[in-house]
Design a protein around this motif. Sequence first.
Motif, PDB file in Angstrom:
ATOM      1  N   ILE A 271       0.862  -1.178   0.000  1.00  0.00           N
ATOM      2  CA  ILE A 271       0.000   0.000   0.000  1.00  0.00           C
ATOM      3  C   ILE A 271       0.901   1.230   0.000  1.00  0.00           C
ATOM      4  N   PRO A 272       0.757   2.119  -0.972  1.00  0.00           N
ATOM      5  CA  PRO A 272       1.672   3.272  -1.049  1.00  0.00           C
ATOM      6  C   PRO A 272       1.465   4.260   0.091  1.00  0.00           C
ATOM      7  N   ASN A 273       2.517   5.033   0.370  1.00  0.00           N
ATOM      8  CA  ASN A 273       2.463   6.039   1.433  1.00  0.00           C
ATOM      9  C   ASN A 273       1.762   7.314   0.999  1.00  0.00           C
ATOM     10  N   GLY A 274       1.386   7.403  -0.278  1.00  0.00           N
ATOM     11  CA  GLY A 274       0.811   8.641  -0.791  1.00  0.00           C
ATOM     12  C   GLY A 274      -0.472   9.074  -0.127  1.00  0.00           C
ATOM     13  N   PHE A 275      -1.142   8.159   0.587  1.00  0.00           N
ATOM     14  CA  PHE A 275      -2.404   8.521   1.240  1.00  0.00           C
ATOM     15  C   PHE A 275      -2.189   9.490   2.414  1.00  0.00           C
ATOM     16  N   ARG A 276      -0.939   9.695   2.826  1.00  0.00           N
ATOM     17  CA  ARG A 276      -0.692  10.495   4.023  1.00  0.00           C
ATOM     18  C   ARG A 276      -1.166  11.941   3.880  1.00  0.00           C
ATOM     19  N   ASN A 277      -1.208  12.470   2.628  1.00  0.00           N
ATOM     20  CA  ASN A 277      -1.627  13.853   2.422  1.00  0.00           C
ATOM     21  C   ASN A 277      -3.130  14.002   2.257  1.00  0.00           C
ATOM     22  N   MET A 278      -3.850  12.910   2.232  1.00  0.00           N
ATOM     23  CA  MET A 278      -5.285  12.943   1.943  1.00  0.00           C
ATOM     24  C   MET A 278      -6.056  12.987   3.262  1.00  0.00           C
ATOM     25  N   THR A 279      -5.874  14.047   3.994  1.00  0.00           N
ATOM     26  CA  THR A 279      -6.442  14.160   5.342  1.00  0.00           C
ATOM     27  C   THR A 279      -7.945  14.385   5.338  1.00  0.00           C
ATOM     28  N   SER A 280      -8.517  14.725   4.171  1.00  0.00           N
ATOM     29  CA  SER A 280      -9.975  14.910   4.096  1.00  0.00           C
ATOM     30  C   SER A 280     -10.699  13.594   3.842  1.00  0.00           C
ATOM     31  N   LEU A 281      -9.946  12.530   3.627  1.00  0.00           N
ATOM     32  CA  LEU A 281     -10.528  11.260   3.220  1.00  0.00           C
ATOM     33  C   LEU A 281     -11.435  10.686   4.310  1.00  0.00           C
ATOM     34  N   LYS A 282     -12.655  10.320   3.885  1.00  0.00           N
ATOM     35  CA  LYS A 282     -13.612   9.697   4.791  1.00  0.00           C
ATOM     36  C   LYS A 282     -13.937   8.256   4.391  1.00  0.00           C
ATOM     37  N   TYR A 283     -13.802   7.955   3.107  1.00  0.00           N
ATOM     38  CA  TYR A 283     -14.174   6.631   2.611  1.00  0.00           C
ATOM     39  C   TYR A 283     -13.044   6.105   1.729  1.00  0.00           C
ATOM     40  N   LEU A 284     -12.423   4.986   2.147  1.00  0.00           N
ATOM     41  CA  LEU A 284     -11.305   4.402   1.421  1.00  0.00           C
ATOM     42  C   LEU A 284     -11.590   2.920   1.185  1.00  0.00           C
ATOM     43  N   TYR A 285     -11.712   2.546  -0.104  1.00  0.00           N
ATOM     44  CA  TYR A 285     -12.050   1.174  -0.470  1.00  0.00           C
ATOM     45  C   TYR A 285     -10.939   0.600  -1.361  1.00  0.00           C
ATOM     46  N   LEU A 286     -10.189  -0.368  -0.818  1.00  0.00           N
ATOM     47  CA  LEU A 286      -9.079  -0.997  -1.546  1.00  0.00           C
ATOM     48  C   LEU A 286      -9.254  -2.512  -1.630  1.00  0.00           C
ATOM     49  N   SER A 287     -10.437  -3.025  -1.432  1.00  0.00           N
ATOM     50  CA  SER A 287     -10.649  -4.462  -1.357  1.00  0.00           C
ATOM     51  C   SER A 287     -10.530  -5.134  -2.718  1.00  0.00           C
ATOM     52  N   ARG A 288     -10.361  -6.467  -2.682  1.00  0.00           N
ATOM     53  CA  ARG A 288     -10.308  -7.330  -3.868  1.00  0.00           C
ATOM     54  C   ARG A 288      -9.201  -6.889  -4.832  1.00  0.00           C
ATOM     55  N   ASN A 289      -8.014  -6.736  -4.284  1.00  0.00           N
ATOM     56  CA  ASN A 289      -6.822  -6.488  -5.079  1.00  0.00           C
ATOM     57  C   ASN A 289      -5.771  -7.522  -4.695  1.00  0.00           C
TER      58      ASN A 289
END
Length: 930
Positions: A271-289
């Motif tokens: 899982i990349p570290n790029g999500f660290r700047n996405m502080t507004s994120l409320k819904y994160l769906y990474l399933s079935r990968n």
Amino acid sequence: MRAVIISLFGFLVIAAIGVISFCDGSNSTVLCIESEKNALLKLKHDLIDSSNRLSSWIDQDADCCKWVGVFCNNFTGHVNELHLGSHGWDSQLRGKINPSLLDLKHLTLLDLSNNEFEGMEIPEFIGSLKSLTHLDLSEANFGKAIPHQLGNLSQLHYLDLGRNYALFEAESLQWISGLSSLQYLNLSSVNLSEATDWQQEINKLRPSLVELHLSSCSLKNAPYSPVSVNHSTLALLDLSSNILSSIPSWIFSLSSLVSIDLRGNEVRGLIPNGFRNMTSLKYLYLSRNFLEGIVPKSFEGLCNLKEMDLSYNTIDHEVSEIIESFSRCSLNNLESLNLASNKFSGHLSDQIGQFSLLKVIDASNNLLNGSLPQSLGQLENVQYIDFSNNMLEGSVSELHFSNLTRLIALKASNNMLTFKPNPSWIPPFRCDSILLANWYLGPQFPPWLESQKNLSFLDISQAGISDVIPTWFWNLSSQFYYLNLSNNQLVGRISYWPKCRSLDLSSNQFTGPLPQVSPDFGGLFLSWNFFSGSLSKFLCNVSSELAILDLGSNLLSGRIPDCWKDWQSLTFLNLENNNLTGEIPESLGTMGGISLLNLRKNSLFGEIPSTLQNLHSLQILDLSMNKFRGSIPAWIGGDKFSSLVVLNLRSNNLQSEIPDEMCSFHLLQYVDLASNNISGAIPKCFSNLTAMTGIFLNRFVGAGVLISGRHWFYSATLFVKGREHEYSTTLGLVTSIDLSANNLTGDIPNELGNLKGLFSLNLSRNLLTGKIPDNIGNIESLESLDLSMNRLEGKIPSSLSNLNFLNHLNLSYNNLTGQIPSGTQLQRFDEFSYIGNHLCGLPLSKNCSRNGIVTQNNVTNGGRNEGGSKGHKVNGFYVSIVVGFVVGFWGVVAPLFFIRTWRLAYYRKLEYVGDKLYVFWATSTAKLFR
């Protein structure tokens, strides 16, 4: 001045009336424009309106602004909105879209969604409706290419072309760059596999875009990917169900994103570290990968996250670290945490109790161990808990559920947990689903279930309950949809059936006759009990929607009733291992949809009825271990049986030859005709059994039916390697031909060497002659080969040593000669695989001389003994061996070998004794575990 004030007051009153009229939606003061009315009538003329939705569009003198789906401007009378979307398949519009729409020059909204336009192209002239701000053509079965003229709609705020599965964009998405005012774009399920510029063109859209839906578009990672995109307002991005192998880097520059959906792609690696700047994120769906490794530390900063779905990956992380990382946020907003079907391990942290807003937690199908933390009982908002299929152990107390007042679903099957609350305990929850299979809840039937008045799904199978089902439970069970009480030690009689869709009472100790079946059942599983009596009262005089009926391994007796015409929904019928007698009734052949028919191990007799040829959906037919006589019907291999995968006619009294029609079974993977009186030659056309050549191998893996949300797999008990095995989910891996213990004559056909996908071949105990085919080594999948007790001669083919998967071999009691071919495979079998032949070489104790003469260990060809004395010395020990061999062989073995009737009687007796021992062992074992 006074006149001016009065005039101004009058103007305000008139304006107020207009505003009130506008807000009220009334069209009473303004009639629609005549030209636009005519345009609507032309539009209706070309539409097929089978449900008469547009029945109000008929009066030429009526105000079209009052027609269904038509909305006008109250001041000008112009039609500015057409709401013609369907709300169900029975109200769908069909036909064509008339160009008269172009006369509605003030149209701002056009909704044709959820209709049925049968693959027609989206009309190009829609791109000339320049006033449109809202265009919804979703799920209307439009097809072909998207007209690029839609890019002319520069005023468009909302464009939905989603779920038109025949719609595609063959070249480029350049046309969307003209949609300069777009806020919402949905192209889900539009085929964009050839639009390699999709990332660049999305980047050209003005920063007003708020929602972008590109689910199921066959998108791949493009060679060129923009470093960042200028979408400061983009809040929702849906790229789910595509073919992305990595997360596009430009996504991480979208700091305004609230929701990102990448489910069902082919994203690999960490899982990349790029999500660290996405502080507004409320819904994160990474399933079935195919994500792996650990969850990055950067997730600790996602303090606004409400829902996170990492399920169905291969992430290997301590679950306690995940919980602790989210608990570090000063304000914890997490409402849904889905970690299912990964490799999460370790103990659940007590800090789980700090997630005060948590509604859903799913950590099923992982490697969790240890006990359940009592802090679970503090999650007063939780509605759904699933810890199924882990390695949790220990005791669960009432404290684990103390504040779970909103709990709807409790799923924790297949762990090693024990729950013994106080007998007077009343749970604080009223669940819809409780699935606690393999918990220890006994020995008494759980009294706390009496309070669960809302239950629809209950599974307390294999829970160590040895009790009578209480009366209050049968009253409760009238509301069930799925009920599983199997693999306990429940006793007593069943007086009436509960109302439920699927009922599983198998592997208990219920006794007595069966009450009449309920018409509400979809699946009924009653095998491995002690139900007795006739089937007539149970089956007849009722029409049922039953799909699965499993009555195997009971004490049912009498004839199979002739009342199957009312059971047309049945796909699975198992009556094996009972005491049923008589002939197969004709009405059993009327169930054209049945795919599994198992009547094995009864006392049925007569000929196989021709009415069975009407079972054109049949995939498994098992009539073995009965008393059927006559020949194998030629119609069994006809076109009507084209779906057959398993054919088992073992241990009957069938005679005559194997019909050539059987060779037409292109899907047949298992055929067992052993222990009959079948004569003649083995058909050479067996090479036409395509499924055994490897071409369609494994097509049957996981076959079954879906009942009450659960997949029930077809199963079959098969003889492989001389033993009975039950196969279910792996049934498609078994390919076998067993023709043993018959009167087959002639050679083994060379054509059998073409069956490269064959797993097991048993031709033993026949009268076969000739040589073992040289090409038998071509059956590269072969694991079991038994050619024993025939009259085969010649050498063992060297190709046998090429069978790398062979682990069961029996060539004993033939007339084979010469040296056993050298190789790692054939030397690892013991001497009993070759006994009764004239063979030499390892693993036998007989060596082979250079000229092929068999010699005994420690004896030379010169005839001299170890002491070196000349001449021949008689040894009494060896003489006794020879005499004993002659007497034993010609007195016992030879008659069995040369007299077919003796041989068949002897081995049938052995098989009978073996079956009796097996039944005694199985019954004893079942009673022991009960």
